[in-house]
Design a protein around this motif. Sequence first.
Motif, PDB file in Angstrom:
ATOM      1  N   HIS A  37      33.019  92.462  44.571  1.00  0.00           N
ATOM      2  CA  HIS A  37      33.641  92.987  45.787  1.00  0.00           C
ATOM      3  C   HIS A  37      35.168  92.924  45.747  1.00  0.00           C
ATOM      4  O   HIS A  37      35.813  93.220  46.764  1.00  0.00           O
ATOM      5  CB  HIS A  37      33.126  92.224  47.012  1.00  0.00           C
ATOM      6  CG  HIS A  37      31.680  92.502  47.329  1.00  0.00           C
ATOM      7  ND1 HIS A  37      31.255  93.700  47.876  1.00  0.00           N
ATOM      8  CD2 HIS A  37      30.564  91.746  47.156  1.00  0.00           C
ATOM      9  CE1 HIS A  37      29.944  93.666  48.037  1.00  0.00           C
ATOM     10  NE2 HIS A  37      29.497  92.497  47.606  1.00  0.00           N
ATOM     11  N   GLY A  38      35.724  92.555  44.602  1.00  0.00           N
ATOM     12  CA  GLY A  38      37.178  92.440  44.536  1.00  0.00           C
ATOM     13  C   GLY A  38      37.708  91.348  45.435  1.00  0.00           C
ATOM     14  O   GLY A  38      38.850  91.415  45.911  1.00  0.00           O
ATOM     15  N   GLY A  39      36.886  90.329  45.683  1.00  0.00           N
ATOM     16  CA  GLY A  39      37.277  89.239  46.577  1.00  0.00           C
ATOM     17  C   GLY A  39      37.808  88.044  45.827  1.00  0.00           C
ATOM     18  O   GLY A  39      38.223  88.142  44.664  1.00  0.00           O
ATOM     19  N   LYS A  40      37.775  86.897  46.480  1.00  0.00           N
ATOM     20  CA  LYS A  40      38.337  85.686  45.891  1.00  0.00           C
ATOM     21  C   LYS A  40      37.295  84.563  45.865  1.00  0.00           C
ATOM     22  O   LYS A  40      36.510  84.408  46.798  1.00  0.00           O
ATOM     23  CB  LYS A  40      39.567  85.239  46.676  1.00  0.00           C
ATOM     24  CG  LYS A  40      40.738  86.200  46.536  1.00  0.00           C
ATOM     25  CD  LYS A  40      42.005  85.648  47.156  1.00  0.00           C
ATOM     26  CE  LYS A  40      43.187  86.592  46.882  1.00  0.00           C
ATOM     27  NZ  LYS A  40      44.456  86.063  47.434  1.00  0.00           N
ATOM     28  N   LEU A 293      18.961  92.878  36.768  1.00  0.00           N
ATOM     29  CA  LEU A 293      19.731  94.115  36.695  1.00  0.00           C
ATOM     30  C   LEU A 293      18.821  95.309  36.948  1.00  0.00           C
ATOM     31  O   LEU A 293      19.173  96.249  37.660  1.00  0.00           O
ATOM     32  CB  LEU A 293      20.400  94.221  35.324  1.00  0.00           C
ATOM     33  CG  LEU A 293      21.364  95.388  35.129  1.00  0.00           C
ATOM     34  CD1 LEU A 293      22.630  95.159  35.952  1.00  0.00           C
ATOM     35  CD2 LEU A 293      21.731  95.535  33.657  1.00  0.00           C
ATOM     36  N   SER A 294      17.640  95.276  36.355  1.00  0.00           N
ATOM     37  CA  SER A 294      16.615  96.293  36.581  1.00  0.00           C
ATOM     38  C   SER A 294      15.276  95.704  36.157  1.00  0.00           C
ATOM     39  O   SER A 294      15.229  94.680  35.471  1.00  0.00           O
ATOM     40  CB  SER A 294      16.903  97.569  35.782  1.00  0.00           C
ATOM     41  OG  SER A 294      16.858  97.314  34.388  1.00  0.00           O
ATOM     42  N   GLU A 295      14.194  96.342  36.551  1.00  0.00           N
ATOM     43  CA  GLU A 295      12.868  95.787  36.299  1.00  0.00           C
ATOM     44  C   GLU A 295      12.537  95.709  34.815  1.00  0.00           C
ATOM     45  O   GLU A 295      11.750  94.876  34.390  1.00  0.00           O
ATOM     46  CB  GLU A 295      11.806  96.623  37.020  1.00  0.00           C
ATOM     47  CG  GLU A 295      11.845  96.488  38.539  1.00  0.00           C
ATOM     48  CD  GLU A 295      10.718  97.238  39.202  1.00  0.00           C
ATOM     49  OE1 GLU A 295       9.883  97.816  38.460  1.00  0.00           O
ATOM     50  OE2 GLU A 295      10.663  97.248  40.442  1.00  0.00           O
ATOM     51  N   PHE A 300      21.771  91.744  29.201  1.00  0.00           N
ATOM     52  CA  PHE A 300      22.966  92.471  29.653  1.00  0.00           C
ATOM     53  C   PHE A 300      24.157  91.543  29.568  1.00  0.00           C
ATOM     54  O   PHE A 300      24.029  90.314  29.429  1.00  0.00           O
ATOM     55  CB  PHE A 300      22.782  93.001  31.083  1.00  0.00           C
ATOM     56  CG  PHE A 300      22.169  92.023  32.035  1.00  0.00           C
ATOM     57  CD1 PHE A 300      22.926  91.042  32.658  1.00  0.00           C
ATOM     58  CD2 PHE A 300      20.805  92.069  32.313  1.00  0.00           C
ATOM     59  CE1 PHE A 300      22.358  90.132  33.536  1.00  0.00           C
ATOM     60  CE2 PHE A 300      20.214  91.166  33.186  1.00  0.00           C
ATOM     61  CZ  PHE A 300      20.996  90.193  33.806  1.00  0.00           C
ATOM     62  N   SER A 301      25.329  92.122  29.662  1.00  0.00           N
ATOM     63  CA  SER A 301      26.566  91.343  29.592  1.00  0.00           C
ATOM     64  C   SER A 301      26.950  90.860  30.986  1.00  0.00           C
ATOM     65  O   SER A 301      26.470  91.366  32.006  1.00  0.00           O
ATOM     66  CB  SER A 301      27.694  92.197  29.018  1.00  0.00           C
ATOM     67  OG  SER A 301      28.041  93.218  29.942  1.00  0.00           O
ATOM     68  N   ALA A 308      26.891  95.298  38.867  1.00  0.00           N
ATOM     69  CA  ALA A 308      25.662  95.636  39.596  1.00  0.00           C
ATOM     70  C   ALA A 308      25.282  94.628  40.672  1.00  0.00           C
ATOM     71  O   ALA A 308      24.401  94.907  41.487  1.00  0.00           O
ATOM     72  CB  ALA A 308      24.497  95.753  38.604  1.00  0.00           C
ATOM     73  N   PHE A 309      25.927  93.467  40.709  1.00  0.00           N
ATOM     74  CA  PHE A 309      25.415  92.372  41.532  1.00  0.00           C
ATOM     75  C   PHE A 309      25.493  92.672  43.027  1.00  0.00           C
ATOM     76  O   PHE A 309      26.536  93.032  43.559  1.00  0.00           O
ATOM     77  CB  PHE A 309      26.188  91.083  41.253  1.00  0.00           C
ATOM     78  CG  PHE A 309      25.582  89.892  41.942  1.00  0.00           C
ATOM     79  CD1 PHE A 309      24.416  89.333  41.474  1.00  0.00           C
ATOM     80  CD2 PHE A 309      26.172  89.350  43.071  1.00  0.00           C
ATOM     81  CE1 PHE A 309      23.841  88.235  42.114  1.00  0.00           C
ATOM     82  CE2 PHE A 309      25.618  88.257  43.715  1.00  0.00           C
ATOM     83  CZ  PHE A 309      24.444  87.705  43.232  1.00  0.00           C
ATOM     84  N   ASP A 310      24.352  92.491  43.681  1.00  0.00           N
ATOM     85  CA  ASP A 310      24.245  92.647  45.139  1.00  0.00           C
ATOM     86  C   ASP A 310      23.388  91.498  45.637  1.00  0.00           C
ATOM     87  O   ASP A 310      22.247  91.322  45.191  1.00  0.00           O
ATOM     88  CB  ASP A 310      23.615  93.999  45.483  1.00  0.00           C
ATOM     89  CG  ASP A 310      23.638  94.289  46.984  1.00  0.00           C
ATOM     90  OD1 ASP A 310      23.765  93.336  47.783  1.00  0.00           O
ATOM     91  OD2 ASP A 310      23.514  95.475  47.348  1.00  0.00           O
ATOM     92  N   ILE A 311      23.924  90.706  46.545  1.00  0.00           N
ATOM     93  CA  ILE A 311      23.186  89.550  47.046  1.00  0.00           C
ATOM     94  C   ILE A 311      21.890  89.978  47.731  1.00  0.00           C
ATOM     95  O   ILE A 311      20.902  89.231  47.755  1.00  0.00           O
ATOM     96  CB  ILE A 311      24.067  88.717  48.011  1.00  0.00           C
ATOM     97  CG1 ILE A 311      23.390  87.379  48.354  1.00  0.00           C
ATOM     98  CG2 ILE A 311      24.420  89.494  49.245  1.00  0.00           C
ATOM     99  CD1 ILE A 311      23.208  86.457  47.178  1.00  0.00           C
ATOM    100  N   ALA A 312      21.855  91.198  48.248  1.00  0.00           N
ATOM    101  CA  ALA A 312      20.638  91.689  48.904  1.00  0.00           C
ATOM    102  C   ALA A 312      19.489  91.863  47.915  1.00  0.00           C
ATOM    103  O   ALA A 312      18.326  91.926  48.315  1.00  0.00           O
ATOM    104  CB  ALA A 312      20.919  93.018  49.605  1.00  0.00           C
TER     105      ALA A 312
END
Length: 492
Positions: A37-40, A293-295, A300-301, A308-312
């Motif tokens: 998310h470009g966060g900190k 990352l996928s089923e 993956f690196s 790709a990371f999404d907490i949902a």
Amino acid sequence: MTDATPVRVRFCPSPTGNPHVGLVRTALFNWAFARHHGGKLIFRIEDTDAARDSEESYAQLLDAMRWLGFDWDEGPEVEGPHAPYRQSQRMDIYRDVAARLQKAGHAYRCYCTTEELEQRREAARAAGRPSGYDGKCRNLSEVEIAAYEGEGRSHIIRFRMPDEPITFTDLVRGDLTFAPENVTDYGIVRANGAPLYTLVNPVDDALMEITHVLRGEDLLSSTPRQIALYRALAEIGVGNGTEPEFGHLPYVMGEGNKKLSKRDPQSSLNLYRERGFLPAGLLNYLSLLGWSLSEDRDIFSIEEMVAAFDIADVNANPARFDLKKCEAINAHHLREMAPADFAAACEPWLKAPYAPWPPENFDPAAFEAIAPHAQTRLTVLSDITANVDFLFLDHPVEDEASWNKAMKEGSDALLRTARAKLEAAEWNADALKEAVLAAGEEHGLKLGKAQAPVRVAVTGRTVGLPLFESLEVLGRERTLARVDAALAKLAG
């Protein structure tokens, strides 16, 4: 979450003991979330427990973060606008906040002794009632307070929970509601004046403007308490009024379908470092403990994970730690390394205390020649030592089981034939293979059977790197000398 609210997450371990893989998984998810998310990422040290915290563990935490490749935007060695980032250096802040909470009516003194609390809990359990704190000291009068003080009783500070349900939306588990009878008033300051985790953690979150809290499922039960405290802190002007969103990560299960504990040997990060796991391989596997990352893709690196990371997408169900799969993923990452990087990564295991050969025996050119053959076969970097020791020891290792397995009746005759053909052969892998193949044919043996005594004579083991490439690197003189030594041993 909106563009107007930059993501700020925190990783806040306690410096007690060696870092463990559950802690690393939490750090990974927070770091990946922040970077996606470009966060900190705020790296914070929760070291208020003087009896358990140590400077050695603190140093290990920082070293582990560096080894894993995690960078942080605020915290030790980086600092930032909310310094200091060690809670042991923020005690004045906590004392001030505790006093302000009491003054505003959000906290109060509790004079109940441990024995009294336990007696009332037992009575509540016997009557089928919730056994949390019963609020006895919630509304003490000045007279009652004076009486307790006159008795010389000590007191803790308790936070006053609201008499209403606490509801929030967990980013992993969805909507959750906690009834007030199950989340009772709780301590925030010990009798000796030391602040508890229940106070310092939310206070630091508020002051450091944390927007998301991603942590283990074991802390889920404390969340309604912390939400109530965040709201009280906002009322008294501590922080900017931000109430973080929560996501509770699934348990990591170990042997026997039990939650993986930091006391379990396989949970120690140091174990994986000593065995020679790559950070990329270990993090790839740990990311699969609750996320994918996928089923149909397990490899993956870290860069692909961040993208790709999404907490949902994190699964709420417990994740099982599978050491064999962890090793297999690490082996894949080893094979993907540039040859020069692989060779450099092996260096620690080619020296004392890992290497059983004298330092002067190590031949960099020989290792460079054999390394590409080792790279395709190792599981972890520490495997390199046993795979190449035949090159640098004066004599091959003595492995009785390997010797007994390979040296069957007729092995001496085969070895004499093989020696003659090896001595006459050009010294390259293809020619050496043809020599042993021909020796085997003379004795009615296929290559697999024929090469076994040669391998054990030269390397000491029945398994290892490709035999003929190994002989090529070892050299004609040393190879023939070892075959001679094996023939002498067989002659007894």
